[in-house]
Design an enzyme around this catalytic site. Structure first.
Site, mmCIF file in Angstrom:
data_model
loop_
_atom_site.group_PDB
_atom_site.id
_atom_site.type_symbol
_atom_site.label_atom_id
_atom_site.label_comp_id
_atom_site.label_asym_id
_atom_site.label_seq_id
_atom_site.Cartn_x
_atom_site.Cartn_y
_atom_site.Cartn_z
ATOM 1 N N ARG A 184 7.490 -12.275 3.931
ATOM 2 C CA ARG A 184 8.113 -11.297 3.042
ATOM 3 C C ARG A 184 9.359 -10.750 3.739
ATOM 4 N NH1 ARG A 184 6.504 -5.178 1.865
ATOM 5 N NH2 ARG A 184 7.874 -4.834 0.105
ATOM 6 N N ASN A 190 -5.829 3.135 -8.371
ATOM 7 C CA ASN A 190 -7.028 3.917 -8.046
ATOM 8 C C ASN A 190 -7.044 5.366 -8.500
ATOM 9 O OD1 ASN A 190 -8.483 1.887 -6.412
ATOM 10 N ND2 ASN A 190 -6.649 2.026 -5.130
ATOM 11 N N ASP A 213 -2.055 10.479 1.857
ATOM 12 C CA ASP A 213 -3.131 9.817 1.116
ATOM 13 C C ASP A 213 -3.534 10.666 -0.093
ATOM 14 O OD1 ASP A 213 -5.666 8.890 0.191
ATOM 15 O OD2 ASP A 213 -5.861 7.778 2.068
ATOM 16 N N PHE A 214 -3.416 10.100 -1.274
ATOM 17 C CA PHE A 214 -3.674 10.869 -2.490
ATOM 18 C C PHE A 214 -5.118 11.366 -2.594
ATOM 19 C CE2 PHE A 214 -0.173 11.178 -5.594
ATOM 20 C CZ PHE A 214 0.828 10.683 -4.793
ATOM 21 N N ARG A 215 -6.047 10.634 -1.972
ATOM 22 C CA ARG A 215 -7.435 11.105 -2.024
ATOM 23 C C ARG A 215 -7.557 12.463 -1.335
ATOM 24 N NH1 ARG A 215 -9.144 5.198 -0.081
ATOM 25 N NH2 ARG A 215 -7.118 5.548 0.878
ATOM 26 N N ARG A 274 8.975 8.974 1.484
ATOM 27 C CA ARG A 274 10.406 8.922 1.137
ATOM 28 C C ARG A 274 10.712 9.845 -0.036
ATOM 29 N NH1 ARG A 274 10.437 2.625 0.313
ATOM 30 N NH2 ARG A 274 8.831 2.342 1.876
ATOM 31 N N ASN A 331 3.797 -10.311 6.622
ATOM 32 C CA ASN A 331 4.648 -9.195 6.233
ATOM 33 C C ASN A 331 4.853 -8.368 7.492
ATOM 34 O OD1 ASN A 331 5.841 -6.911 5.207
ATOM 35 N ND2 ASN A 331 4.307 -6.548 3.623
ATOM 36 N N VAL A 336 -2.019 3.780 -5.342
ATOM 37 C CA VAL A 336 -2.176 4.972 -6.174
ATOM 38 C C VAL A 336 -2.347 4.567 -7.642
ATOM 39 C CG1 VAL A 336 -1.088 7.123 -6.921
ATOM 40 C CG2 VAL A 336 -0.816 6.349 -4.547
ATOM 41 N N GLU A 359 0.741 -9.332 -3.936
ATOM 42 C CA GLU A 359 1.995 -9.890 -3.447
ATOM 43 C C GLU A 359 1.760 -11.129 -2.586
ATOM 44 O OE1 GLU A 359 2.739 -5.719 -2.469
ATOM 45 O OE2 GLU A 359 4.863 -6.154 -2.715
ATOM 46 N N HIS A 381 10.324 -4.359 -4.201
ATOM 47 C CA HIS A 381 8.983 -4.595 -4.767
ATOM 48 C C HIS A 381 9.056 -5.646 -5.879
ATOM 49 C CE1 HIS A 381 7.577 -0.225 -3.710
ATOM 50 N NE2 HIS A 381 7.228 -1.067 -2.743
ATOM 51 N N GLY A 391 5.114 3.080 -0.819
ATOM 52 C CA GLY A 391 6.407 2.968 -1.487
ATOM 53 C C GLY A 391 6.123 2.980 -2.982
ATOM 54 N N LEU A 424 2.914 2.047 -7.722
ATOM 55 C CA LEU A 424 2.733 3.310 -7.003
ATOM 56 C C LEU A 424 1.850 3.085 -5.783
ATOM 57 C CD1 LEU A 424 1.986 5.552 -10.150
ATOM 58 C CD2 LEU A 424 4.219 4.960 -9.177
ATOM 59 N N GLY A 425 2.484 2.782 -4.648
ATOM 60 C CA GLY A 425 1.751 2.647 -3.385
ATOM 61 C C GLY A 425 2.302 3.685 -2.435
HETATM 62 P P1 ADP Z 1 1.638 0.085 0.573
HETATM 63 O O1 ADP Z 1 2.802 0.588 -0.202
HETATM 64 O O2 ADP Z 1 1.662 0.501 2.009
HETATM 65 O O3 ADP Z 1 1.293 -1.374 0.332
HETATM 66 P P2 ADP Z 1 -0.714 0.680 -1.036
HETATM 67 O O4 ADP Z 1 -0.224 0.066 -2.299
HETATM 68 O O5 ADP Z 1 -1.878 0.051 -0.369
HETATM 69 O O6 ADP Z 1 0.428 0.937 0.015
HETATM 70 O O7 ADP Z 1 -1.087 2.207 -1.362
HETATM 71 C C1 ADP Z 1 -1.611 3.027 -0.362
HETATM 72 C C2 ADP Z 1 -1.842 4.422 -0.947
HETATM 73 O O8 ADP Z 1 -2.715 4.314 -2.068
HETATM 74 C C3 ADP Z 1 -2.562 5.363 0.011
HETATM 75 O O9 ADP Z 1 -1.674 6.037 0.854
HETATM 76 C C4 ADP Z 1 -3.239 6.338 -0.950
HETATM 77 O O10 ADP Z 1 -2.379 7.416 -1.215
HETATM 78 C C5 ADP Z 1 -3.415 5.538 -2.222
HETATM 79 N N1 ADP Z 1 -4.813 5.235 -2.500
HETATM 80 C C6 ADP Z 1 -5.556 4.237 -2.019
HETATM 81 N N2 ADP Z 1 -6.828 4.293 -2.499
HETATM 82 C C7 ADP Z 1 -6.869 5.357 -3.324
HETATM 83 C C8 ADP Z 1 -7.878 5.975 -4.142
HETATM 84 N N3 ADP Z 1 -9.105 5.465 -4.223
HETATM 85 N N4 ADP Z 1 -7.531 7.068 -4.855
HETATM 86 C C9 ADP Z 1 -6.288 7.563 -4.797
HETATM 87 N N5 ADP Z 1 -5.295 7.039 -4.047
HETATM 88 C C10 ADP Z 1 -5.575 5.961 -3.332
#
Ligand code: ADP
Length: 380
Positions: free
Chosen positions: A73, A316, A264-266, A223, A9, A313, A366, A162, A194, A191-192
Site C-alpha cells: 500500500r 461498529n 477509541d470511540f468505545r 487529525r 502496509n 467506527v 483493503e 482511502h 483516518g 470512518l476509521g
Molecule cells: P485504521 O484507520 O487505523 O485502519 P480502523 O478502521 O481499524 O482504523 O478503526 C479503528 C477505530 O475504530 C478505533 O480507534 C475505534 O475508535 C473504532 N472502533 C473499533 N471497534 C469499535 C467498536 N466496537 N465500537 C466503536 N468504535 C470502534
C-alpha cells in the site's frame, strides 16, 4: 495449493501484514508489528523479519504459502502514477520523489518496499496507491481555488485517499443490493482512525473529502480535518510554532483525541456517559462535520440510492451512524433502529424498509482489494 498475495502496509512506526488468497477471499494470516524504532524493533528490516517470525509462529511459512506477489500500500501516487504498478528501481525513485507531497507516508512505505524486495527478490512486488480511485475526480472537485500558477508548479490538487476502500466498498454495496454499479448514486463513509467520505456516481467518484494530503475533510482520530488555513498562518506568525510543530499538532494531537483526550470511540462513549464534557464536545464536533459532508454530497448527487458506513467506527459504532443520519427522513433517509443496533459483522442493511435511500454497513477489506489488484497485474 491456492495462490496467495502478501500485502504490506508500512507506516512510520508500524508494519501491517496479511496473506490473502484472492480467489477464495480467505485471509490466511494477518498481523501487525508495532513500535518500530522504539527499542525491540529497531527499523523496518527488523519489523519485516518479525512479521515473518510471527507468521511462522502461527504455522504459516512463506515458502509454503503459494505466494505469487507482494502488494504494497502506497499512500501518495502524485499526479501521474495511479494504476497498480510493478515495482522496479525507477518506480522506487518516483515514489521517493513524491515524498515531498507525502512526507509522513511515502518514506516509510518505501522502507517497507526496499526491505521486502531484499527479503523476497524472486516475487513481483506491486505498488497499489491510495490515491488511485480519485485520479479522475472532476476538475471542479479536484481543484483548489488558489493561484493557478502556484498550484501547477507545486502539483497542488485534491488527490483523495482511502481510494482502495472507497472503491471496494462501493462495489460491495452494489453487489449486496444486486444492482449494477453503473446505476447507483452512492455516498461512502470510511470512518476509521483516518476518516473520509466520497460521493460516487456509476462507480466513479465525483468528490471526496481528503485533499492534497489525508488531513482534509472529516474530523478523525488524531487529525483536524477541515480547518481555516488562517489558523496555520496565525500559529506560525503569532504563536511562534514551527512548521513541524504545526504539522504534528494537526496530524497527531487534533481530532477526537485533541478535543476529547481519547481516540477509541468505545472509550469516548464511556467518558460521555460518565459526564466528561470534553469527550461530549469531541463527539459533537465529529458528528457535526460528518453531517455537513453528508448534506453536501446529497446536494452534489441530487438523490442518493445508497449510503454505506465502513471501517472501525463506521462498522461498529451504531450511535455514530444514528446521530449522523438522525432527522433526515424528509430527505429520504431513515434508519431502522433495531437493524442499526445489530452487532453483525457481515454486510447488512440498516435502513427502514420504507426508506427511499438504502443505508448499509459494509466491512472494508483493503488487503483483499490490494491482493486482487496484484493478481490482475501479474497475470497480464
Ligand atoms: P485504521 O484507520 O487505523 O485502519 P480502523 O478502521 O481499524 O482504523 O478503526 C479503528 C477505530 O475504530 C478505533 O480507534 C475505534 O475508535 C473504532 N472502533 C473499533 N471497534 C469499535 C467498536 N466496537 N465500537 C466503536 N468504535 C470502534
Amino acid at each position: 495449493m491456492a495462490r496467495s498475495v502478501l500485502v504490506l502496509n508500512s507506516g512510520s512506526s508500524s508494519l501491517k501484514y496479511a496473506v490473502v488468497e484472492p480467489d477464495s477471499e480467505n485471509m490466511v494470516v494477518d498481523g501487525i508489528v508495532e513500535r518500530i524504532g522504539e527499542g525491540q524493533v529497531r527499523d523496518h528490516a527488523e519489523a519485516l523479519q518479525k512479521a515473518f517470525d510471527q507468521m511462522a509462529e502461527s504455522g504459516q511459512r512463506l515458502d509454503t504459502l503459494g505466494l505469487v506477489a507482494v502488494g504494497h500500500r502506497v499512500v501518495h501516487g502524485g499526479p501521474d502514477i495511479y494504476r497498480p504498478t510493478l515495482i522496479d528501481d525507477a518506480l522506487v525513485a518516483e515514489i521517493d520523489e513524491l515524498s515531498a507531497l507525502a512526507p509522513l507516508h511515502n518514506p516509510p512505505a518505501l522502507l517497507g518496499i526496499e526491505e521486502a524486495r531484499k527479503a523476497l527478490p524472486d516475487l513481483p512486488h506491486v505498488a497499489v496507491f491510495d490515491t488511485a480511485f480519485f485520479h479522475d475526480l472532476p476538475p471542479a472537485a479536484a481543484t483548489y481555488a488558489i493561484d493557478r500558477d502556484v498550484a501547477a508548479q507545486w502539483q497542488i490538487r485534491r488527490y483523495g485517499f482511502h481510494g482502495t476502500s472507497h472503491q471496494y466498498v462501493s462495489e460491495q454495496a452494489a453487489a449486496y443490493l444486486g444492482k449494477p454499479l453503473e446505476s447507483l448514486r452512492q455516498i461512502v463513509l470510511h470512518l476509521g482512525n483516518g476518516a473520509s467520505a466520497s460521493a460516487i456516481v456509476g462507480g466513479r467518484p465525483v468528490d471526496t473529502s481528503m485533499g492534497l494530503t489525508p488531513m482534509e475533510g472529516l474530523v478523525m482520530g488524531t487529525r483536524s480535518g477541515d480547518i481555516d488555513p488562517g489558523v496555520l498562518v496565525y500559529l506560525w506568525r503569532t504563536a511562534n510554532m514551527g512548521v513541524e510543530d504545526i504539522e504534528k499538532m494537526l496530524n497527531r494531537r487534533s481530532g477526537v483525541l485533541g478535543l476529547g483526550g481519547e481516540i477509541d470511540f468505545r472509550i469516548l462513549h464511556q467518558r460521555i456517559e460518565s459526564g466528561d464534557t470534553a469527550a461530549q464536545l469531541a463527539y459533537d464536533v465529529y458528528i457535526h462535520r460528518l453531517r455537513k459532508y453528508i448534506g453536501a454530497y446529497l446536494a452534489l448527487l441530487g438523490s442518493v440510492d445508497v449510503i454505506t458506513f465502513t471501517a472501525g467506527v463506521g462498522e461498529n459504532d451504531a450511535a455514530v451512524r444514528r446521530d449522523a443520519l438522525s432527522g433526515l427522513a424528509p430527505l429520504g433517509i431513515e434508519l431502522d433502529e433495531r437493524l442499526n443496533a445489530s452487532p453483525e459483522k457481515t454486510a447488512r442493511r440498516i435502513s427502514a424498509d420504507s426508506s427511499p435511500t438504502t443505508v448499509l454497513v459494509v466491512p472494508t477489506d483493503e488487503e483483499l482489494a490490494i491482493a486482487r489488484a496484484c493478481t490482475h497485474l501479474v497475470e497480464q
